[in-house]
Write an enzyme that holds these catalytic residues in place. Structure first.
Site, PDB file in Angstrom:
ATOM      1  CD1 TRP A   1      -3.101  -0.034  -2.548  1.00 44.76           C
ATOM      2  CD2 TRP A   1      -2.218   2.334  -2.628  1.00 44.76           C
ATOM      3  NE1 TRP A   1      -3.476   0.015  -0.953  1.00 44.76           N
ATOM      4  CE2 TRP A   1      -2.713   2.012  -1.498  1.00 44.76           C
ATOM      5  CE3 TRP A   1      -2.417   3.492  -3.093  1.00 44.76           C
ATOM      6  CZ2 TRP A   1      -2.477   2.694  -0.164  1.00 44.76           C
ATOM      7  CZ3 TRP A   1      -2.369   4.149  -2.090  1.00 44.76           C
ATOM      8  CH2 TRP A   1      -2.679   4.273  -0.509  1.00 44.76           C
TER       9      TRP A   1
ATOM     10  CG  ASP B   1       3.379  -1.163  -5.208  1.00 45.30           C
ATOM     11  OD1 ASP B   1       3.553  -1.598  -3.604  1.00 45.30           O
ATOM     12  OD2 ASP B   1       2.205  -0.305  -5.034  1.00 45.30           O
TER      13      ASP B   1
ATOM     14  CE  LYS C   1       0.000  -1.129   3.320  1.00 49.36           C
ATOM     15  NZ  LYS C   1       0.009  -0.075   2.183  1.00 49.36           N
TER      16      LYS C   1
HETATM   17  C1  LIG Z   1      -0.277   1.063   1.395  1.00 51.06           C
HETATM   18  C2  LIG Z   1      -0.132   0.656   0.085  1.00 51.06           C
HETATM   19  C3  LIG Z   1       0.236   1.872  -0.677  1.00 51.06           C
HETATM   20  C4  LIG Z   1       1.098   3.271   0.064  1.00 51.06           C
HETATM   21  O1  LIG Z   1       1.672   3.980   0.456  1.00 51.06           O
HETATM   22  P1  LIG Z   1       2.431   4.648   1.317  1.00 51.06           P
HETATM   23  O2  LIG Z   1       3.693   4.193   1.590  1.00 51.06           O
HETATM   24  O3  LIG Z   1       1.177   5.654   1.436  1.00 51.06           O
HETATM   25  O4  LIG Z   1       2.698   5.555  -0.077  1.00 51.06           O
HETATM   26  C5  LIG Z   1       0.668   1.872  -2.297  1.00 51.06           C
HETATM   27  N1  LIG Z   1       0.751   0.089  -2.118  1.00 51.06           N
HETATM   28  C6  LIG Z   1       0.609  -0.239  -2.034  1.00 51.06           C
HETATM   29  C7  LIG Z   1       0.105  -2.659  -2.894  1.00 51.06           C
HETATM   30  C8  LIG Z   1      -0.030  -0.631  -1.102  1.00 51.06           C
HETATM   31  O5  LIG Z   1      -0.598  -1.788  -0.025  1.00 51.06           O
END
Ligand SMILES: *Cc1c(COP(=O)(O)O)cnc(C)c1O
Length: 357
Positions: A102, A169, A193
């Site tokens: 990511w 993030d 998540k």
């Molecule tokens: C799942 C995830 C993403 C991607 O998320 P989307 O909502 O599918 O764009 C980005 N960063 C992390 C750390 C993730 O776990």
């Protein structure tokens, strides 16, 4: 039978949230209407949006500190582009830490907007650890990193001390542990998540960072537009925001982030202790960087795969296989995962051990 869901995302939510959101699909607040058919500008939904945004700041201790919380569409992945669009100045540069898939995806998007410096990376070791001892260039417009690497099972334990605005993030560990959230310029997280269903992204932003790039930004990509319109610039993901709101309420009613953190520590300890004790298993992440949200491990001898898979499936466990880039197993033990479910997994690991002796 309800499964023990260890999926990395979309993932487990509190049972109470499933029940309340299901009820709102049939009849939202006794209105005789489904949450799926009401106007996003109806009084009841505007109240949900306002309360959800206020709850985020309250839970993070950011109320009245110059921050806004907004819900957006496009997933965390759209923030990979929206962050540099809003923060990377014409002729400026951004600094990134490369700790996983990511993080790498975020770096790729930033390059569309200007100079993007990767100041450290653990890619050469298949992202099994978090780089340390790096220097953040003082002239960077911001420093971006991923607090928890969902795929590789590593988590940042120390946070960089810098005057450069921090952009994080936090998709897979938001609301899982207490942090000084006022150290961050931007925090973003896809809901699916640890907060809600797929479809909404939470963004927490310090307002003073905006409006400094010197470039014009299309409205939907402009954080300022979404802040000014209180997350209603266009139709927001109504159901995903409502369900996230229910999770935030559940979190607050159960002791907030501090109580969630204590439970998460106990769950992670239970599972890592078994991985370290059981001679059949081995963890993939460097011990000091292990994630308390996504626990990645392997069978030392792949010949036991079929038998172990049979055991955990029979125990009602779902979503355990690891990401294809790591293999093995990944137990995602987000806030809503009860310790009893982690014990079911530990029992299956011990059963395998007994059956082999
Ligand atoms: C799942 C995830 C993403 C991607 O998320 P989307 O909502 O599918 O764009 C980005 N960063 C992390 C750390 C993730 O776990």
């Amino acid at each position: 039978m309800k499964k023990h869901n260890f999926s990395a995302g979309p993932s487990i939510l509190p049972q109470e949230v499933f029940e309340k959101s299901a009820q709102a699909i049939l009849d939202f607040n006794g209105s005789g209407l489904s949450i799926l058919e009401i106007s996003h500008r109806s009084k009841d939904f505007v109240a949900v949006m306002d309360e959800a945004r206020a709850l985020v700041l309250e839970l993070m201790g950011l109320t009245g500190k110059g921050y806004h919380a907004i819900f957006l569409g496009g997933g965390a992945s759209l923030e990979f582009a929206r962050v540099p669009y809003n923060l990377l100045k014409e002729g400026g540069k951004a600094a990134y830490l490369d700790t996983g898939t990511w993080a790498a995806a975020a770096i790729k998007e930033a390059k569309f907007f200007g100079q993007t410096e990767v100041i450290a990376s653990s890619k050469a070791d298949n992202y099994s650890y978090i780089p340390k001892g790096y220097t953040i260039p003082a002239d960077a417009d911001y420093f971006h990193y991923t607090s928890n690497n969902t795929i590789f099972g590593t988590q940042m334990q120390q946070f960089p001390d810098t005057d450069v605005p921090l952009v994080c993030d936090m998709s897979s560990d938001i609301f899982s542990r207490q942090l000084d959230f006022s150290k961050f310029g931007i925090i973003y997280a896809g809901a699916q998540k640890n907060m809600g269903p797929a479809g909404a992204t939470l963004l927490v932003i310090k307002e003073e960072l905006l409006g400094k790039t010197g470039r014009a930004i299309p409205s939907m990509l402009d954080y300022k537009q979404h802040i000014d319109k209180e997350s209603m610039y266009n139709t927001p993901p109504v159901f995903a925001v409502y369900t996230s709101y229910l999770t935030l309420q559940w979190l607050k009613n159960n002791g907030g982030i501090a109580a969630a953190e204590a439970k998460n520590n106990a769950k992670a300890e239970l599972l890592y202790n078994e991985i370290d004790r059981n001679p059949l298993f081995v963890g993939t992440a460097k011990t000091e960087d292990r994630s308390k949200m996504n626990v990645c491990f392997l069978l030392k001898d792949e010949a036991h795969t079929e038998q172990f898979d049979k055991l955990w499936k029979a125990a009602g466990i779902s979503g355990l296989p690891g990401h294809r880039s790591v293999g093995g197993y990944r137990a995602s033990i987000y806030n809503a995962m009860p310790i009893e479910s982690v014990q079911v997994l530990v029992d299956a690991m011990q059963e395998l051990e007994k059956s082999i002796q």
